[in-house]
Structures are given as structure tokens and as C-alpha cells.
Design a protein around this motif. Sequence first.
Motif, PDB file in Angstrom:
ATOM      1  N   UNK A  49       9.901  10.203   7.043  1.00 16.74           N
ATOM      2  CA  UNK A  49      11.098   9.357   6.985  1.00 16.74           C
ATOM      3  C   UNK A  49      11.873   9.352   8.307  1.00 16.74           C
ATOM      4  N   UNK A  50      12.128  10.526   8.847  1.00 17.05           N
ATOM      5  CA  UNK A  50      12.921  10.604  10.068  1.00 17.05           C
ATOM      6  C   UNK A  50      12.240   9.898  11.229  1.00 17.05           C
ATOM      7  N   UNK A  51      10.918  10.022  11.318  1.00 17.22           N
ATOM      8  CA  UNK A  51      10.203   9.375  12.420  1.00 17.22           C
ATOM      9  C   UNK A  51      10.177   7.859  12.253  1.00 17.22           C
ATOM     10  N   UNK A  52      10.171   7.387  11.002  1.00 19.10           N
ATOM     11  CA  UNK A  52      10.274   5.945  10.771  1.00 19.10           C
ATOM     12  C   UNK A  52      11.611   5.436  11.309  1.00 19.10           C
ATOM     13  N   UNK A  53      12.685   6.173  11.019  1.00 21.91           N
ATOM     14  CA  UNK A  53      14.009   5.774  11.505  1.00 21.91           C
ATOM     15  C   UNK A  53      14.054   5.775  13.030  1.00 21.91           C
ATOM     16  N   UNK A  54      13.376   6.733  13.650  1.00 19.72           N
ATOM     17  CA  UNK A  54      13.340   6.783  15.115  1.00 19.72           C
ATOM     18  C   UNK A  54      12.505   5.642  15.685  1.00 19.72           C
ATOM     19  N   UNK A  70       0.817  -1.220   0.000  1.00 23.99           N
ATOM     20  CA  UNK A  70       0.000   0.000   0.000  1.00 23.99           C
ATOM     21  C   UNK A  70       0.852   1.272   0.000  1.00 23.99           C
ATOM     22  N   UNK A  71       2.010   1.211   0.619  1.00 24.87           N
ATOM     23  CA  UNK A  71       2.876   2.390   0.717  1.00 24.87           C
ATOM     24  C   UNK A  71       4.283   1.921   1.065  1.00 24.87           C
ATOM     25  N   UNK A  72       5.256   2.802   0.869  1.00 22.16           N
ATOM     26  CA  UNK A  72       6.635   2.448   1.210  1.00 22.16           C
ATOM     27  C   UNK A  72       7.440   3.699   1.517  1.00 22.16           C
ATOM     28  N   UNK A  73       8.560   3.498   2.205  1.00 18.33           N
ATOM     29  CA  UNK A  73       9.486   4.585   2.496  1.00 18.33           C
ATOM     30  C   UNK A  73      10.884   3.993   2.616  1.00 18.33           C
ATOM     31  N   UNK A  74      11.870   4.752   2.141  1.00 17.35           N
ATOM     32  CA  UNK A  74      13.262   4.320   2.189  1.00 17.35           C
ATOM     33  C   UNK A  74      13.977   5.085   3.300  1.00 17.35           C
ATOM     34  N   UNK A  75      14.716   4.361   4.135  1.00 14.85           N
ATOM     35  CA  UNK A  75      15.506   4.971   5.202  1.00 14.85           C
ATOM     36  C   UNK A  75      16.969   4.550   5.042  1.00 14.85           C
ATOM     37  N   UNK A  76      17.856   5.134   5.878  1.00 13.43           N
ATOM     38  CA  UNK A  76      19.255   4.739   5.831  1.00 13.43           C
ATOM     39  C   UNK A  76      20.237   5.872   5.993  1.00 13.43           C
ATOM     40  N   UNK A  98      11.884   2.655  14.481  1.00 15.08           N
ATOM     41  CA  UNK A  98      12.469   1.326  14.304  1.00 15.08           C
ATOM     42  C   UNK A  98      13.978   1.322  14.582  1.00 15.08           C
ATOM     43  N   UNK A  99      14.447   2.291  15.371  1.00 16.12           N
ATOM     44  CA  UNK A  99      15.883   2.433  15.605  1.00 16.12           C
ATOM     45  C   UNK A  99      16.509   1.162  16.181  1.00 16.12           C
ATOM     46  N   UNK A 100      15.908   0.563  17.203  1.00 17.50           N
ATOM     47  CA  UNK A 100      16.492  -0.616  17.827  1.00 17.50           C
ATOM     48  C   UNK A 100      16.559  -1.780  16.846  1.00 17.50           C
ATOM     49  N   UNK A 101      15.487  -1.979  16.091  1.00 16.99           N
ATOM     50  CA  UNK A 101      15.473  -3.057  15.104  1.00 16.99           C
ATOM     51  C   UNK A 101      16.539  -2.838  14.034  1.00 16.99           C
ATOM     52  N   UNK A 102      16.674  -1.597  13.576  1.00 14.13           N
ATOM     53  CA  UNK A 102      17.675  -1.298  12.560  1.00 14.13           C
ATOM     54  C   UNK A 102      19.093  -1.421  13.113  1.00 14.13           C
ATOM     55  N   UNK A 103      19.287  -0.955  14.355  1.00  9.68           N
ATOM     56  CA  UNK A 103      20.610  -1.089  14.974  1.00  9.68           C
ATOM     57  C   UNK A 103      21.048  -2.548  14.989  1.00  9.68           C
ATOM     58  N   UNK A 104      20.142  -3.427  15.358  1.00 13.27           N
ATOM     59  CA  UNK A 104      20.458  -4.850  15.428  1.00 13.27           C
ATOM     60  C   UNK A 104      20.771  -5.403  14.043  1.00 13.27           C
ATOM     61  N   UNK A 105      19.986  -5.002  13.047  1.00 17.02           N
ATOM     62  CA  UNK A 105      20.205  -5.499  11.691  1.00 17.02           C
ATOM     63  C   UNK A 105      21.546  -5.032  11.139  1.00 17.02           C
ATOM     64  N   UNK A 106      21.899  -3.769  11.402  1.00 15.28           N
ATOM     65  CA  UNK A 106      23.113  -3.203  10.825  1.00 15.28           C
ATOM     66  C   UNK A 106      24.390  -3.778  11.452  1.00 15.28           C
ATOM     67  N   UNK A 107      24.256  -4.449  12.606  1.00 18.94           N
ATOM     68  CA  UNK A 107      25.434  -5.064  13.217  1.00 18.94           C
ATOM     69  C   UNK A 107      26.068  -6.093  12.294  1.00 18.94           C
ATOM     70  N   UNK A 108      25.228  -6.714  11.457  1.00 20.12           N
ATOM     71  CA  UNK A 108      25.734  -7.768  10.569  1.00 20.12           C
ATOM     72  C   UNK A 108      26.169  -7.237   9.207  1.00 20.12           C
TER      73      UNK A 108
END
Length: 560
Positions: free
Chosen positions: A540-545, A464-470, A547-557
Motif C-alpha cells: 500500500x505505501x509503495x503504491x502511494x509513493x 485481477x487485484x486492487x488496493x485502497x490508498x488515502x 502515484x504520488x504526483x497523480x494523486x496530488x493533482x487529483x486531490x487539488x480538486x
Amino acid sequence: MQTFRTPLTALEDTFRRAPDSAAFKIPKLPLEPGKPCSEWTTVTYKTFRNDIRSQALDWSRILKTEGIAPGSVVTLWVRGWDYADVTLIYGVLRAGYVPQLVSFGVTSAEAIYEVAQSAQSRLLIADYTLTERLSGCPLPIKLYTPSEHPAGLQTPSQEECTYELPELEALVKDRQDTAFILLTSGSTSGKPKWVPYTWDWLDCKMPNLDLLLPPQADHGGQQVYAWLGTACHGGQFYGIIGSMKNGSCMVQPSTIPFSSDEFANMVAQCGVTTLIQFPPHYALHLKRARQDPKFLAILQKLDCTVLIGMLLDRDEMDWCLKQGIKLRSGFGSTECGTILTTLPDRPWVYTLADPSAVLWKPVEEESPTTSTAIQTTTASSSSSQNLYSLIVLSSSRDCPAPHLRSPIDGHYHMGDLFAEVEPGVYEPRGRADDWIKLANLALGRCDTKAIESAVLSVCRDLINACVVTGSLRPELVLFVEVDTPLSAEAEGELKREIIRRVEPVQAKMWTYEKIVRERQVRVVRNGVLPRTGVKGNIQRRKVEEMFKEELDEMYKSVVA
């Protein structure tokens, strides 16, 4: 004293020319549960003018009793969704005061108190439903309770009211005096800013309203517009002024966004000729039109559909053109109004309303070793194109108040980027903050809007919708919304299908801009991603905020 065109003089001219013409269509409430509105009541220009005068007389009495002199700023915290609120707004203006408009979209009382004090407001008029949220207000408060009377007030008798309203011409003592104050949404800066509109600025903007709002219907009769949103925000604010100026009619829906069924009733019962909407709301109608030939015919027969706030996705625009749906779009902001409008046969590119009002400045990107113009090689362009930032010159009447301008050069920097696709024709490339840098600063910027458009162009039936973060992360992540929860297996299949479909449209993108791994796709339920309260844009910025913990964990790898 020089006379300027103002919203009130425009209303007066229309009243004298066509007092019995419809100014508004108001829904008959309450509605049957689960059913769209199907009946509306007509308000003529005579009634509209009288209701504004009723409000003006009453608020003149109240404000002067409070010792608040004409010319003072008065803050209005109201919904702005209906006719009664419109008469309140223009009633306060007619009484000789400066309305500062705040919608329910601003939920923080502290933020409202801050902008009210910054504008030196003397009083807060608040909708009665906000009573419990008004503790600690530094201003005197008057609650506003609309009654069955359209304007919410009874006109005082001559014996009861000893206050006279100023002549319309007397309201404009100096063309640089402030007439209205609006607020930005705060979606870019994180908090709303107050934006004063002078009488001179309104006089400059009123003729340009015809660039977006057709002044006369194709059949030669009255234009009938569909209500966009709250009258406290720029889009509907301009729409009402344009309607008054052209003697058009504004149809109020029962809710916003309104359903396709209710819009069909608005066309059938009220004769809507022009639809004004934000693209996320209009996309819901297009989804219905793709499945319902009768509803498609309704959209095709409209004189025009005016989309504001952002562009519709390119594949949606292409489909509309193939179906004979006439689209217009304007580009601007609360601060400076409409600056560009789209071409009729290419509603994805813009031309300037007044080329002398702006400066196109090449965007320079600082890298560790050199400074070069940002270039885009995304799927939306067949060749590299330099980007330009749109700047409104201080010498232009379009330029907003000094406190909103750059302290360095004195001009207004909109923060929006464009590519000049041919002389005098510009294609938007998002805002400067839509171009994000990854952790490896030696890489170029990523055009998140182009990536999102590419995904939607091939996956609209899946998501239905999407957003790119990073931003400043090792790689991009694509968040997508779906209707129903998915099992782990089904979610994995969806991710792989998205990656498979976007591979061809990513061919012209840089490697670091591509979505190629399952870990780069995150699936969430519809409505989870935070959005702006008015236009419905994903933040976009609020999406990053969020899901910050989930993204932090993913980026470790991930190796940067």
C-alpha cells in the motif's frame, strides 16, 4: 546435558525409521520450452542425510581453514528454491555453525551486509550468480556453485579430511544458543530485520507444526507436500522441518509460482497429497478450477490445502467449502512462528494454539477529544465489534528475541488486529497500518482490507487485484489492475460498473469509507502495482509513493 528436539535429530530419527522413503522429488531439467515439468527424480532420506553430511564435512574444512570457530554465524545468500540449497543450509548447521539465511528476495547488498554485521557474521556464502553484486562486502566471501551432485559437493575421503563432525547432541551446548537466523521481508518496516531462532524456540515449535501440516495422509501412507517457496523464509523453512519430522516427502516444482498444469503433473507423477501455498498463488489455481472440472477434482481430492501468509478472500473460501475443498490456514510471523490456526469448517476464523502465550489488548484510538476503542462497521461484520491487538508475552517460549520486543513492556507486539466473534474464536481485521486515517482526523479509521475484500467479492470478473490508498488524504482511492489497456471510454465504463456493483456491499460502511466517485477509482495494467517478493502482497505505501504526483493533482480538486 539435556537433549532437545532439533531439525537434525528429527531427520536422524526418520532416517533410522525409513531410510529408503522419499524425502524429496526433484524436477528433471532442462524443460521443453513452454511446457510444464512432468518428470521428477526421487531423493531418499538416506541420500538426503548423506548429502547434508557431505556439505558439513566440506564446509567444516573451509571454515576452520579460514579460522572461523564452530558456533560462529555464517551468512548464506542463496536462492533457497531447490534441494541443493537445502543441503547447504543444513550442512552448515550440521558442521556446528549458525546459518543466517538470506534469499534472493533481498536485492540490496548493502542491506544484507548490515544485517550480517548486526548478527556478527564471520563469512558470506553467496550463490555464484551474485558475483557482480558483491563489491564492497565487509565480510570474507565464498562462492557457492552447485554441481550435478545433488549436494553440490563430493564427500571428502578419510585421507583428505581430518575434520570430524560433532555429535548431534553436542550441537546444543545451551538451549538459549542461536541455531538459525532468518530475515523478515521488510515489507512493514521498510528494511529486513534479523530474527534469531534458539534451540529452545525450535524445540517449542516443532510439535505445533502438525497443527498445519498433516503428519500422515488420509489413506494412511506418506504425506507428500508441494514446495511453497524459498527455504530461506519462514513458510518453506517450517515446511521442510515438518516434512523431516513426519517422514514426509517434499516435491520441488520447476518454478514458483507453478502453473496449474504442472501441479496436476505433481499430483499424478509424485502423489502430492497436501498443497502449501500463499493465497495469491492459490487464487490462480482456483481461477482454473472454476473453468476446468478435471482440475477442480484434483483440488477436491487433496487431503488438505494449507494457505499461509494471509487469508484467502472470503468469497473464494466460501466457494472452496461448497466444492468440498479442504482448507487450513495458520497465522503468525517470521518472528514468532504460527500462533493461531483456522477452524476446519470456518477457515476465515482462528483459534489459539496456546492461549497462555498471548495477551489480547483492546486497541485504543486517540482522537482530538477522546480515546475510544476502534470499532468496525464494515460489510464484513453485521454489528460493531471492538478490535484487539495480538501480543506475545515475554513469558512464552513463542516470544522472539529481546531485541524484537517492545522496549516499553518487554512483550512482542505483532501489529495485527482481530475481533473476537465468539469466545476463543478470532477473525483477523488486518494490520494496524491497514487501518488508515483520512485528512479529517475527526473521522474514524478506514478498514482498507475490508473495503478491498468487498470490491473483489463483486468485481472479480472485471479486475485481477486492487488496493485502497488515502492515508492522511481527503478521501480514499481504489487502484485496480486489469489485463489489457483500456480506451478512455472503456475505462470510464469500468469505473462506473465497479461503483455500481460495490454500492450494495458498502451499505454498512461509514460514508468516508465508500468508493462512490469515478475519481476514486484508478485503473492500471496487471502487475503494475508493487508487491512483496515472497507472498505477492500489494504494498500500500509503495503504491502511494509510486502515484504520488497523480494523486496530488487529483486531490487539488477535492475539498477535505
